[in-house]
Design a protein around this motif. Structure first.
Motif, PDB file in Angstrom:
ATOM      1  N   ALA A  50      53.946-105.305   5.947  1.00  0.00           N
ATOM      2  CA  ALA A  50      53.591-103.804   5.555  1.00  0.00           C
ATOM      3  C   ALA A  50      54.201-103.882   3.281  1.00  0.00           C
ATOM      4  O   ALA A  50      53.341-103.643   3.077  1.00  0.00           O
ATOM      5  N   PHE A  51      55.500-104.749   3.888  1.00  0.00           N
ATOM      6  CA  PHE A  51      55.388-105.446   2.420  1.00  0.00           C
ATOM      7  C   PHE A  51      54.315-105.920   1.496  1.00  0.00           C
ATOM      8  O   PHE A  51      54.063-105.588   0.433  1.00  0.00           O
ATOM      9  N   LEU A  52      53.605-107.220   2.837  1.00  0.00           N
ATOM     10  CA  LEU A  52      52.594-107.357   1.927  1.00  0.00           C
ATOM     11  C   LEU A  52      51.511-106.596   2.037  1.00  0.00           C
ATOM     12  O   LEU A  52      50.836-106.584   0.923  1.00  0.00           O
ATOM     13  N   GLN A  53      51.165-105.807   2.691  1.00  0.00           N
ATOM     14  CA  GLN A  53      50.025-104.661   2.595  1.00  0.00           C
ATOM     15  C   GLN A  53      50.662-103.687   0.919  1.00  0.00           C
ATOM     16  O   GLN A  53      49.723-103.937   0.240  1.00  0.00           O
ATOM     17  N   LEU A  54      51.733-103.484   1.231  1.00  0.00           N
ATOM     18  CA  LEU A  54      52.165-102.526  -0.457  1.00  0.00           C
ATOM     19  C   LEU A  54      52.354-103.143  -1.447  1.00  0.00           C
ATOM     20  O   LEU A  54      51.956-102.784  -2.286  1.00  0.00           O
ATOM     21  N   LYS A  55      52.134-104.507  -1.330  1.00  0.00           N
ATOM     22  CA  LYS A  55      52.151-105.556  -3.028  1.00  0.00           C
ATOM     23  C   LYS A  55      50.930-105.857  -3.509  1.00  0.00           C
ATOM     24  O   LYS A  55      50.577-105.733  -4.696  1.00  0.00           O
TER      25      LYS A  55
END
Length: 106
Positions: A42-47
Motif C-alpha cells: 500500500a505504501f509503495l502504491q501511495l508513493k
C-alpha cells in the motif's frame, strides 16, 4: 502432546491456556507478516502509483490508497479478538480428550 500433558497430570485449564497461547503466537506472527506485506504494498502504491487505472473508464489515473494507523490497529485487534473467540470452543474440546485416546496410535 495433549495426551502426554494429561498423563503427567496437567489439568484442563493448563492445557487450554497452552493451546490458546500457541494459537495467539501463530496469529500474531501471521498478522505481523501480513501487515508488513500489505502495508508495504500500500505504501509503495501511495508513493509510486504503481497500479494504474484506465483513464477512459475512471476519473483518476492510479488506485487510491488510504493508510490510517487507527484503522490498521483496529482491524488487527478485531481480527485477533475474533480468532481467539472462535478458538475457545476447540480449546474446550481439546482439553476434554482422555489421555488414552490422545496417546493411542491407530
Amino acid at each position: 502432546m495433549i495426551g502426554i500433558l494429561k498423563a503427567v497430570g496437567s489439568d484442563d485449564k493448563t492445557i487450554r491456556k497452552i493451546f490458546l497461547y500457541q494459537a495467539t503466537w501463530l496469529i500474531g506472527k501471521g498478522l505481523l507478516w501480513g501487515n508488513l506485506i500489505g502495508i508495504g504494498l500500500a505504501f509503495l502504491q501511495l508513493k509510486t502509483g504503481l497500479v494504474t487505472l484506465n483513464p477512459e473508464s475512471y476519473y483518476i489515473k492510479t488506485v487510491p490508497v488510504n493508510l490510517n494507523l487507527l484503522h490498521i490497529i483496529l482491524l488487527n485487534a478485531g481480527t485477533m479478538a475474533a480468532i481467539i473467540i472462535m478458538l475457545l470452543v476447540p480449546a474446550n474440546l481439546i482439553s476434554r480428550i482422555t489421555p488414552v485416546k490422545a496417546i493411542r496410535y491407530d
